[in-house]
Scaffold this active site. Structure first.
Site, PDB file in Angstrom:
ATOM      1  N   THR A 157       6.075 -15.736   6.261  1.00  0.00           N
ATOM      2  CA  THR A 157       6.775 -14.742   7.073  1.00  0.00           C
ATOM      3  C   THR A 157       8.049 -14.367   6.330  1.00  0.00           C
ATOM      4  O   THR A 157       8.354 -14.951   5.285  1.00  0.00           O
ATOM      5  CB  THR A 157       7.176 -15.335   8.443  1.00  0.00           C
ATOM      6  OG1 THR A 157       8.087 -16.429   8.202  1.00  0.00           O
ATOM      7  CG2 THR A 157       5.976 -15.837   9.221  1.00  0.00           C
ATOM      8  N   TYR A 181      19.971 -25.358  10.220  1.00  0.00           N
ATOM      9  CA  TYR A 181      18.654 -25.054  10.793  1.00  0.00           C
ATOM     10  C   TYR A 181      18.017 -26.330  11.351  1.00  0.00           C
ATOM     11  O   TYR A 181      17.492 -26.342  12.463  1.00  0.00           O
ATOM     12  CB  TYR A 181      17.761 -24.429   9.716  1.00  0.00           C
ATOM     13  CG  TYR A 181      16.369 -24.071  10.184  1.00  0.00           C
ATOM     14  CD1 TYR A 181      16.139 -22.942  10.949  1.00  0.00           C
ATOM     15  CD2 TYR A 181      15.273 -24.878   9.855  1.00  0.00           C
ATOM     16  CE1 TYR A 181      14.851 -22.611  11.372  1.00  0.00           C
ATOM     17  CE2 TYR A 181      13.988 -24.555  10.270  1.00  0.00           C
ATOM     18  CZ  TYR A 181      13.783 -23.423  11.032  1.00  0.00           C
ATOM     19  OH  TYR A 181      12.511 -23.103  11.459  1.00  0.00           O
TER      20      TYR A 181
END
Ligand code: NAP
Length: 276
Positions: A232, A193
């Protein structure tokens, strides 16, 4: 052809992207497109905003699919003659405890976060109208991952002359190095990532430079940013910011006034330019 200004947000059926669309519906003087790879999830999100009294339009967009990107490009070209605001928000992240082999995580993560975002830019940046705004949602993790790179890689990623082709080569090399089990030996940090977001931040710096060279008089401002740590599906419920708070910096950059001459080619968090 419509002369109404138009804004597009990628990956906006949920999370930060959805909150960016909500804020743009309130503040952007034109049509706002909520896009999603899955039309059902996208239309559902549009209906949710409608319940709040907000009008977003929908267009399908899977940033992993070049045909889907080109269909959006053709639609924008035909209906609006271009676009005014592009927010590249779509992204993925494997969970920390995911047991998928690292090389697979690297390939899948880079495919969407770097190569998908780059493909959207390749197709849509030429359509961005004068005084347009482009926001690439990166992450502070790009900075920490940069710190975890070898000196040689850091120098390349901080270079003011690195080309898009050279960046693509480096991102491809990372994926290949993970397949050979050699990424750490080759100077990469142990985060797929993080490397994907290094790609997004460096791509933004390169694109801003290209705009300076090729479209000097058009006053387009393009930046990368971190939304913060946001509650989220990606970051989970312990994160410190609400999605609406996470949308603040991307929306600030998307709505920079037409007479602003910066920020441009920068990486920001909390509406503040950070050193790369
Ligand atoms: P999220 O809740 O997981 O939402 C991600 C969005 O991207 C979803 O709408 C997802 O669609 C979409 N997406 C994924 N792959 C896509 C593709 N190939 N084509 C189109 N859309 C795609 O994540 P988030 O937290 O809102 O993250 C938004 C952005 O902020 C990402 O770029 C992320 O890396 C960045 N970011 C987040 C945080 C944080 O703390 N949350 C921190 C720093 C940066 P589906 O619903 O179809 O999966």
């Amino acid at each position: 052809m419509s002369s109404v200004p138009v804004a597009v947000v990628t990956g906006s059926n949920k999370g930060i992207g959805f909150a960016i669309v909500r804020a743009l519906c309130k503040q952007f003087p034109g049509d706002v497109y909520l896009t999603a790879r899955d039309p059902g999830r996208g239309q559902e999100a549009v209906a949710k905003l409608q319940e709040e009294g907000l009008r977003a339009l929908f267009h399908q967009l899977d940033i992993d699919d070049l045909q889907s990107i080109r269909a959006l490009r053709d639609f924008l070209k035909e209906k609006y003659g271009g676009l005014n605001v592009l927010v590249n928000n779509a992204g993925i992240a494997f969970k920390v405890h995911d047991t998928t082999p690292f090389a697979v995580q690297a390939e899948v993560t880079l495919k969407t976060n770097f190569f998908g975002t780059r493909n959207v830019c390749t197709e849509l940046l030429p359509l961005v109208k004068p005084c347009g705004r482009v926001v690439n949602v990166s992450s502070m993790v790009s900075s920490s991952a940069l710190g975890g790179c070898s000196r040689e890689l850091q120098q390349k990623f901080r270079s003011d002359t690195i080309t898009e082709d050279e960046l693509v080569e480096l991102m491809t090399k990372f994926v290949e190095d993970t397949k050979k089990g050699m990424h750490e030996k080759e100077g990469w940090p142990n985060t797929a990532y993080g490397v994907s977001k290094i790609g997004v931040t460096v791509l933004s710096r390169i694109q801003a430079r290209m705009l300076n060279e090729k479209r000097k008089g058009d006053h387009i401002l393009l930046n990368a940013c971190c939304p913060g740590w946001v509650r989220t599906d990606m970051a989970g419920p312990k994160a410190t910011k609400s999605p609406d708070e996470g949308a603040e910096t991307p929306v600030y950059l998307a709505l920079l006034p037409s007479d602003a001459d910066g920020p441009h080619g920068q990486f920001l968090s909390n509406k503040t330019v950070r050193t790369w």
